[in-house]
Design a protein around this motif. Structure first.
Motif, mmCIF file in Angstrom:
data_model
loop_
_atom_site.group_PDB
_atom_site.id
_atom_site.type_symbol
_atom_site.label_atom_id
_atom_site.label_comp_id
_atom_site.label_asym_id
_atom_site.label_seq_id
_atom_site.Cartn_x
_atom_site.Cartn_y
_atom_site.Cartn_z
ATOM 1 N N SER A 8 15.999 9.925 -20.937
ATOM 2 C CA SER A 8 14.979 10.494 -20.127
ATOM 3 C C SER A 8 13.613 10.286 -20.139
ATOM 4 O O SER A 8 13.242 9.892 -21.294
ATOM 5 C CB SER A 8 15.029 12.067 -20.530
ATOM 6 N N VAL A 9 13.091 10.104 -19.153
ATOM 7 C CA VAL A 9 11.344 9.571 -19.172
ATOM 8 C C VAL A 9 10.591 10.423 -18.109
ATOM 9 O O VAL A 9 11.158 10.574 -17.054
ATOM 10 C CB VAL A 9 11.645 7.935 -18.864
ATOM 11 N N VAL A 60 13.461 3.065 -22.999
ATOM 12 C CA VAL A 60 12.993 1.811 -23.579
ATOM 13 C C VAL A 60 13.254 1.731 -25.044
ATOM 14 O O VAL A 60 13.953 0.778 -25.465
ATOM 15 C CB VAL A 60 11.554 1.631 -23.400
ATOM 16 N N GLU A 61 13.112 2.987 -25.807
ATOM 17 C CA GLU A 61 13.499 3.130 -27.159
ATOM 18 C C GLU A 61 14.942 2.850 -27.200
ATOM 19 O O GLU A 61 15.424 2.459 -28.284
ATOM 20 C CB GLU A 61 12.806 4.406 -27.618
ATOM 21 N N ASP A 118 10.801 1.484 -11.351
ATOM 22 C CA ASP A 118 10.650 0.182 -11.706
ATOM 23 C C ASP A 118 9.967 -0.464 -12.771
ATOM 24 O O ASP A 118 10.800 -1.107 -13.317
ATOM 25 C CB ASP A 118 10.363 -0.893 -10.274
ATOM 26 N N ALA A 119 8.944 0.353 -12.919
ATOM 27 C CA ALA A 119 8.046 0.035 -14.128
ATOM 28 C C ALA A 119 8.650 0.315 -15.440
ATOM 29 O O ALA A 119 8.493 -0.501 -16.344
ATOM 30 C CB ALA A 119 6.700 0.619 -14.112
ATOM 31 N N THR A 120 9.445 1.338 -15.570
ATOM 32 C CA THR A 120 10.260 1.625 -16.671
ATOM 33 C C THR A 120 11.585 0.524 -16.923
ATOM 34 O O THR A 120 11.510 0.072 -18.204
ATOM 35 C CB THR A 120 10.833 3.046 -16.601
ATOM 36 N N ALA A 123 13.709 -3.973 -19.747
ATOM 37 C CA ALA A 123 14.240 -5.542 -19.795
ATOM 38 C C ALA A 123 13.449 -6.219 -20.774
ATOM 39 O O ALA A 123 13.919 -7.117 -21.601
ATOM 40 C CB ALA A 123 13.915 -6.045 -18.303
ATOM 41 N N GLU A 124 12.306 -6.031 -21.197
ATOM 42 C CA GLU A 124 11.552 -6.502 -22.066
ATOM 43 C C GLU A 124 11.971 -6.222 -23.612
ATOM 44 O O GLU A 124 11.828 -6.789 -24.527
ATOM 45 C CB GLU A 124 9.980 -6.040 -22.188
ATOM 46 N N ALA A 125 12.519 -4.894 -23.562
ATOM 47 C CA ALA A 125 13.091 -4.320 -25.001
ATOM 48 C C ALA A 125 14.820 -4.816 -25.233
ATOM 49 O O ALA A 125 15.391 -4.533 -25.967
ATOM 50 C CB ALA A 125 13.165 -2.801 -24.806
#
Length: 281
Positions: A67-68, A172-173, A202-204, A209-211
């Protein structure tokens, strides 16, 4: 190769045991099936034991509740070490939170519907994760609704006054934890607008993707053609792969095994990057 990487058994909110799921996959002509019960790996052993007699390869996974900013997202995690402490602890916390949420929802529903916590437990069988689908089954058993889908369209909807939020990992975590456990994360049905009023921005997904996010699940029953194209375009923008799956729940949903499939190249990537092997016949 026919690969359906997203299915559920009776250890979460499916109606088939893991062994029955593997047998069903064989009948549908699948070569590989992914068992991805919600926040648990308890069904892996039974599914693995069924591999020799069914001839279907098992892709071990789970579907992690995330959840975000109050928006729910599910993350499929494949071939990770189930004994990696930080991820195992997070899955335990998610299961407990979902169970508590289910109790609170039943208390609210009981004011207006003929349902008790014991009714829900009677529908949960051997489930490790008890959630809204089991409430739906209890409401169906009570004759209030004809099926799960009708219950989810009514009092179990996220917009319903009976709905209760639960704790879940930040996505992300979650990606970081899955990668730390040697696993490969794929975002499940990221554009399924019919499931809730808001979607994860989309920013999430860019931060996911970076994670370490490997792919987006594009081909899914809950995505219409426009949503599939939106998800495919986002995957291209992020430089991640695309997947497809049935999200099969046995009799719990109309989704049928093999109705959407994972590209073999993505499975090859998951196997190459994952800590665990496939279970093969």
């Amino acid at each position: 190769m026919r690969i359906d990487p997203h299915t559920h058994s009776s250890y979460s909110d499916g109606t088939d045991t893991p062994a029955a799921l593997m047998a069903a996959a064989a009948r549908e002509g699948l070569d590989v099936v992914g068992l991805t019960d919600h926040d648990t790996t308890e069904g892996w052993a039974e599914a693995a034991a069924a591999v020799p007699r069914t001839g279907v390869t098992l892709l071990r996974g789970t579907e992690i509740s995330c959840s975000v900013d109050g928006v729910t997202l599910h993350l499929l995690a494949y071939l990770f070490d189930p004994d990696y402490g930080p991820l195992a602890d997070a899955l335990t916390a998610a299961r407990q939170s979902r169970s508590n949420r289910t109790r609170y929802m039943v208390e609210r529903l009981a004011v207006d519907y003929p349902i008790t916590w014991e009714d829900v437990l009677a529908q949960s069988s051997d489930a490790v994760t008890i959630g809204r689908p089991h409430i739906a089954d209890a409401l169906v058993a009570a004759g209030v609704f004809p099926n799960r889908s009708a219950a989810f369209a009514g009092p179990l909807a996220t917009s319903s006054p009976y709905y209760v939020h639960y704790w879940a990992l930040d996505p992300v975590e979650a990606c970081r934890l899955v990668r730390a456990a040697g696993g490969v994360p794929v975002a499940a049905h990221p554009r399924a607008a019919n499931r809730q009023r808001r979607l994860v921005p989309d920013a999430t997904f860019a931060r996911m993707a970076e994670a370490g996010l490997a792919a987006l699940e594009v081909d899914h029953r809950d995505h219409d053609p426009a949503q599939r194209e939106q998800a495919r375009a986002l995957a291209r923008e992020l430089g991640v792969g695309t997947s497809g799956a049935s999200d099969y729940h046995g009799d719990g949903k109309p989704n049928r095994l093999g109705e959407n499939l994972m590209p073999p190249a993505l499975l090859e990537q998951i196997v190459a990057e994952g800590a665990l092997p496939l279970i093969t016949p």
